[in-house]
Design an enzyme around this catalytic site. Structure first.
Site, PDB file in Angstrom:
ATOM      1  CG  ASN A   9     -10.625  36.843  40.276  1.00  0.00           C
ATOM      2  OD1 ASN A   9      -9.793  37.614  40.767  1.00  0.00           O
ATOM      3  ND2 ASN A   9     -11.896  37.183  40.112  1.00  0.00           N
ATOM      4  CD1 TRP A  10      -5.280  33.816  42.884  1.00  0.00           C
ATOM      5  CD2 TRP A  10      -3.494  34.911  43.682  1.00  0.00           C
ATOM      6  NE1 TRP A  10      -4.188  33.014  42.698  1.00  0.00           N
ATOM      7  CE2 TRP A  10      -3.085  33.656  43.182  1.00  0.00           C
ATOM      8  CE3 TRP A  10      -2.542  35.769  44.239  1.00  0.00           C
ATOM      9  CZ2 TRP A  10      -1.744  33.245  43.220  1.00  0.00           C
ATOM     10  CZ3 TRP A  10      -1.225  35.369  44.274  1.00  0.00           C
ATOM     11  CH2 TRP A  10      -0.830  34.112  43.767  1.00  0.00           C
ATOM     12  CE  LYS A  11     -13.617  36.171  43.177  1.00  0.00           C
ATOM     13  NZ  LYS A  11     -14.984  35.790  43.488  1.00  0.00           N
ATOM     14  CG  HIS A  94     -15.276  39.330  38.701  1.00  0.00           C
ATOM     15  ND1 HIS A  94     -16.069  39.443  39.816  1.00  0.00           N
ATOM     16  CD2 HIS A  94     -14.882  38.039  38.630  1.00  0.00           C
ATOM     17  CE1 HIS A  94     -16.140  38.247  40.398  1.00  0.00           C
ATOM     18  NE2 HIS A  94     -15.427  37.387  39.713  1.00  0.00           N
ATOM     19  CD  GLU A  96     -16.225  39.225  43.395  1.00  0.00           C
ATOM     20  OE1 GLU A  96     -15.024  39.531  43.268  1.00  0.00           O
ATOM     21  OE2 GLU A  96     -16.609  38.067  43.660  1.00  0.00           O
ATOM     22  CD  GLU A 166     -16.510  34.360  37.254  1.00  0.00           C
ATOM     23  OE1 GLU A 166     -15.673  33.533  37.616  1.00  0.00           O
ATOM     24  OE2 GLU A 166     -16.596  35.498  37.739  1.00  0.00           O
ATOM     25  N   GLY A 172     -18.752  32.417  45.081  1.00  0.00           N
ATOM     26  CA  GLY A 172     -18.425  32.485  46.502  1.00  0.00           C
ATOM     27  C   GLY A 172     -19.533  31.964  47.409  1.00  0.00           C
ATOM     28  CB  SER A 212     -18.927  27.450  43.878  1.00  0.00           C
ATOM     29  OG  SER A 212     -19.347  28.579  44.638  1.00  0.00           O
ATOM     30  N   GLY A 233     -12.123  31.282  41.930  1.00  0.00           N
ATOM     31  CA  GLY A 233     -11.899  32.234  43.018  1.00  0.00           C
ATOM     32  C   GLY A 233     -11.277  31.520  44.209  1.00  0.00           C
ATOM     33  N   GLY A 234     -12.099  31.226  45.199  1.00  0.00           N
ATOM     34  CA  GLY A 234     -11.623  30.647  46.464  1.00  0.00           C
ATOM     35  C   GLY A 234     -10.629  29.504  46.325  1.00  0.00           C
TER      36      GLY A 234
END
Ligand SMILES: O=C(CO)COP(=O)(O)O
Length: 250
Positions: A9-11, A94, A96, A166, A172, A212, A233-234
């Site tokens: 997930n590149w956000k 998600h 977010e 999640e 993150g 993470s 993510g990251g």
């Protein structure tokens, strides 16, 4: 045996040219993957990424989908638009989006149904906040989120859905749920699906862990019986790290 699925997930990261460069690197590194591999760039990067990934084993996912087919919904994207653009998966609900954009369990359900209707494969996100974990209501939270997300969805369609567990406190933050914690909650989600649809559907559905996950901790998480993949993510923004995670998902 469920096939594992690793999705990035590149956000809100990468411009269209950066996105193309990143997938060009990723597709080389994951060419021999035995699991399903998905990248989810921002909507504006989708056409370039789809083009770059033609003929590769990497599928493309979107980060959201609207629940109507068309109409006066400024800024939104419908399922048939994503489908025509070459999208296979779509992340829905998600944390977010729940936190910053007013997404609710009910809109998650509507979006999930719209995605299925358009022929997209939903990746439905659930997970507790830190307060909910500290209050001991993690189980109640993921059960509620799961039950509402699947409202009105047939068992046949339910099997197409990927659930991403999640925990909000792990996203993150560098704080990963331990493999045991993650497996336990994924097990509760599977039990919830069994309650809704029966054991066969529950055994077929894939449940990812996200929060993470990285090149170092992926193998331990992915070895757990209820964890069928990762939503990253990251670490998905670095081809090398992402490919190590894909490699760990044998
Ligand atoms: O939210 C996530 C994936 O959807 C997880 O993000 P991080 O891997 O950056 O914690």
């Amino acid at each position: 045996m469920r096939k594992k699925i690793i999705a990035g997930n590149w956000k809100m990261n990468k411009t269209p040219s950066e996105a193309k460069a990143l997938v060009a690197e990723i597709k080389e590194k994951v060419a021999g993957a035995t699991c399903d591999v998905v990248v989810c760039p921002t909507a504006i990067c989708i056409p370039g990424v789809v083009e770059e990934l033609k003929g590769s084993n990497v599928a493309v996912g979107a980060q959201n989908v609207h629940f109507k087919e068309s109409g006066a919904y400024t800024g939104e994207l419908a399922g048939n638009m994503l489908k025509e653009a070459g999208v296979t998966y779509v992340i829905i609900g998600h944390s977010e989006r729940r936190q910053y954009f007013g997404e609710t369990d009910e809109t998650v359900n509507l979006r999930t149904k719209a995605a299925l209707e358009a022929g997209l494969l939903p990746i439905v996100c659930v997970g507790e906040s830190l307060t909910e974990r500290e209050q001991g209501i993690t189980d109640d939270t993921v059960r509620r989120q799961t039950k509402i997300a699947f409202l009105g969805i047939s068992a046949e369609d339910a099997k197409k859905i990927v659930i991403a567990y999640e925990p909000v406190w792990a996203i993150g933050t560098g704080k990963t749920a331990t493999a045991e914690q993650a497996d336990e909650v994924c097990g509760i989600i599977r039990e919830t699906i069994a309650g809704l649809y029966g054991k066969e559907t529950a055994e077929a559905i894939r449940i990812q862990y996200g929060g993470s996950m990285n090149a170092k901790n992926a193998a331990e998480l992915l070895a757990k019986p209820n964890i069928d993949g990762g939503l990253i993510g990251g670490a998905s923004l670095k081809a090398e790290d992402f490919s190590v995670i894909v490699e760990a998902a044998k």
